[in-house]
Motif scaffolding. Sequence first.
Motif, short mmCIF file in Angstrom:
data_model
loop_
_atom_site.label_atom_id
_atom_site.label_comp_id
_atom_site.label_asym_id
_atom_site.label_seq_id
_atom_site.Cartn_x
_atom_site.Cartn_y
_atom_site.Cartn_z
N GLU A 68 40.52 41.51 39.51
CA GLU A 68 41.23 41.10 38.30
C GLU A 68 41.31 42.26 37.33
O GLU A 68 40.29 42.83 36.93
CB GLU A 68 40.53 39.92 37.63
CG GLU A 68 41.25 39.41 36.39
CD GLU A 68 40.61 38.20 35.78
OE1 GLU A 68 41.02 37.82 34.66
OE2 GLU A 68 39.70 37.62 36.41
N PRO A 73 52.42 45.20 34.75
CA PRO A 73 52.59 44.19 35.82
C PRO A 73 52.32 44.73 37.22
O PRO A 73 51.72 44.03 38.05
CB PRO A 73 54.05 43.75 35.66
CG PRO A 73 54.36 43.99 34.21
CD PRO A 73 53.59 45.24 33.85
N ASP A 74 52.76 45.96 37.52
CA ASP A 74 52.55 46.47 38.87
C ASP A 74 51.08 46.79 39.13
O ASP A 74 50.61 46.65 40.25
CB ASP A 74 53.43 47.70 39.14
CG ASP A 74 53.11 48.87 38.25
OD1 ASP A 74 52.84 48.65 37.04
OD2 ASP A 74 53.13 50.03 38.72
N LYS A 129 45.45 42.61 42.30
CA LYS A 129 45.30 41.23 42.75
C LYS A 129 45.31 41.13 44.27
O LYS A 129 44.63 40.27 44.85
CB LYS A 129 46.42 40.37 42.16
CG LYS A 129 46.20 38.87 42.31
CD LYS A 129 47.24 38.08 41.53
CE LYS A 129 46.96 36.60 41.60
NZ LYS A 129 47.95 35.82 40.81
N LEU A 130 46.06 41.99 44.92
CA LEU A 130 46.07 42.01 46.39
C LEU A 130 44.70 42.32 46.96
O LEU A 130 44.39 41.98 48.10
CB LEU A 130 47.09 43.04 46.89
CG LEU A 130 48.57 42.71 46.68
CD1 LEU A 130 49.44 43.89 47.08
CD2 LEU A 130 48.96 41.46 47.47
N ILE A 153 48.53 45.09 37.73
CA ILE A 153 47.92 43.76 37.90
C ILE A 153 48.16 43.24 39.32
O ILE A 153 47.24 42.74 39.98
CB ILE A 153 48.49 42.78 36.86
CG1 ILE A 153 48.04 43.18 35.45
CG2 ILE A 153 48.05 41.34 37.17
CD1 ILE A 153 48.71 42.39 34.34
N SER A 154 49.39 43.38 39.81
CA SER A 154 49.72 42.86 41.14
C SER A 154 49.04 43.66 42.25
O SER A 154 48.59 43.07 43.24
CB SER A 154 51.24 42.84 41.34
OG SER A 154 51.78 44.14 41.26
N ARG A 155 48.95 44.97 42.09
CA ARG A 155 48.29 45.79 43.12
C ARG A 155 46.80 45.47 43.22
O ARG A 155 46.24 45.41 44.31
CB ARG A 155 48.50 47.29 42.81
CG ARG A 155 49.94 47.75 43.04
CD ARG A 155 50.16 49.15 42.52
NE ARG A 155 49.47 50.16 43.34
CZ ARG A 155 49.48 51.46 43.04
NH1 ARG A 155 50.12 51.89 41.96
NH2 ARG A 155 48.84 52.31 43.83
N ASP A 194 42.49 32.59 42.90
CA ASP A 194 43.84 32.21 43.32
C ASP A 194 44.00 32.25 44.83
O ASP A 194 44.72 31.44 45.42
CB ASP A 194 44.88 33.14 42.67
CG ASP A 194 44.98 32.94 41.17
OD1 ASP A 194 44.56 31.87 40.68
OD2 ASP A 194 45.48 33.86 40.49
N SER A 195 43.30 33.21 45.47
CA SER A 195 43.43 33.37 46.92
C SER A 195 42.60 32.34 47.70
O SER A 195 42.81 32.15 48.89
CB SER A 195 43.02 34.79 47.35
OG SER A 195 41.70 35.07 46.93
#
Length: 323
Positions: A290, A278-279, A285-286, A281-283, A230-231
């Motif tokens: 994955e 969700p948090d 992803k940064l 996964i988002s942390r 994605d990045s």
Amino acid sequence: MKTFSHVALAAICLSSFGLAPAAAQVKYPTRAIHIIVGFTPGGGNDIIARIFGQKLSESLGQPVIIENKPGAGAILATEYVARSAPDGYTLLVGASGAMVINPAVYEKLSYDTMRDFKPVSELGSFPLILIVNAASPFKSLADLVAYAKSNPDKANYSSSSAAFQLATELFKQKTGVPMQMIPYKGANDSVTAVISGEVTATIADAGPVTSQVNGGQARALAVAAPKRMDSLPDVPTMKEAGADVEAVLWSGIFVPAATPPEIVRKLEAEFVRIARLPDVISRLKLLNIESVGNSSEEFSRIIAADLERWRAVARAGNIKITQ
């Protein structure tokens, strides 16, 4: 006079022979859990351990202590957990390097991944990226392959660990390029060598690479993963670029092999749940990680397949490390 029911009598009999139900046998956890990381603080595996450890502590109501035991490519930490009491209070964040790459390249190793450990769950996966200097003439993977085949005495690559070496060796075997390995102490040094022009290319995980690619210091030619990142959406996968190469590293939770099944199941359920928050996964992803969170059985199958694959790559490339 009251009489015992058949159920109560059966429970007494089971208890007297040490066959009480599992819930009566093991109350877990009742004290602090230690998660062992074979790397220094601040790296990807350490961050994963701390993110998951915090959530685990909150849900189980016990402290979760992260212990960093770096050294010898995570062999020291892996040995330590293999020899620890199988009681669910000492866990290992085991990375691909320690669990499937080391067994492929070391002639002698003090632990056996399949014999000494029980996989609990894969926590995260790390896509690998092949990069070159942004000022180089290589605009595509085909350009690099053509150059390496035409200049076998000049083409080389940097590598900071056996994991990256085997990933590049797989690339060499699939494409037929003759590239010489130049060793470096760390992943950042390996990437810097490409940016400074010391070496032709390197394969590294996305963490140390993405910012340099986005900043224009390095050019990403391909991602060694099943799908694009994605990045870096404009960077093709190796397969899209013409090379049948997939090399995704991972980190997961392991316990000593003799850990009671009910404890393994409880830990598995917790780590799978946490990986889907969700948090979390988002942390991750940064960091270009994955979040995974699969079952113990599924993780075991991945490990067995990776062990077979990387041993084959090491044999074909005659790569061995003697201690």
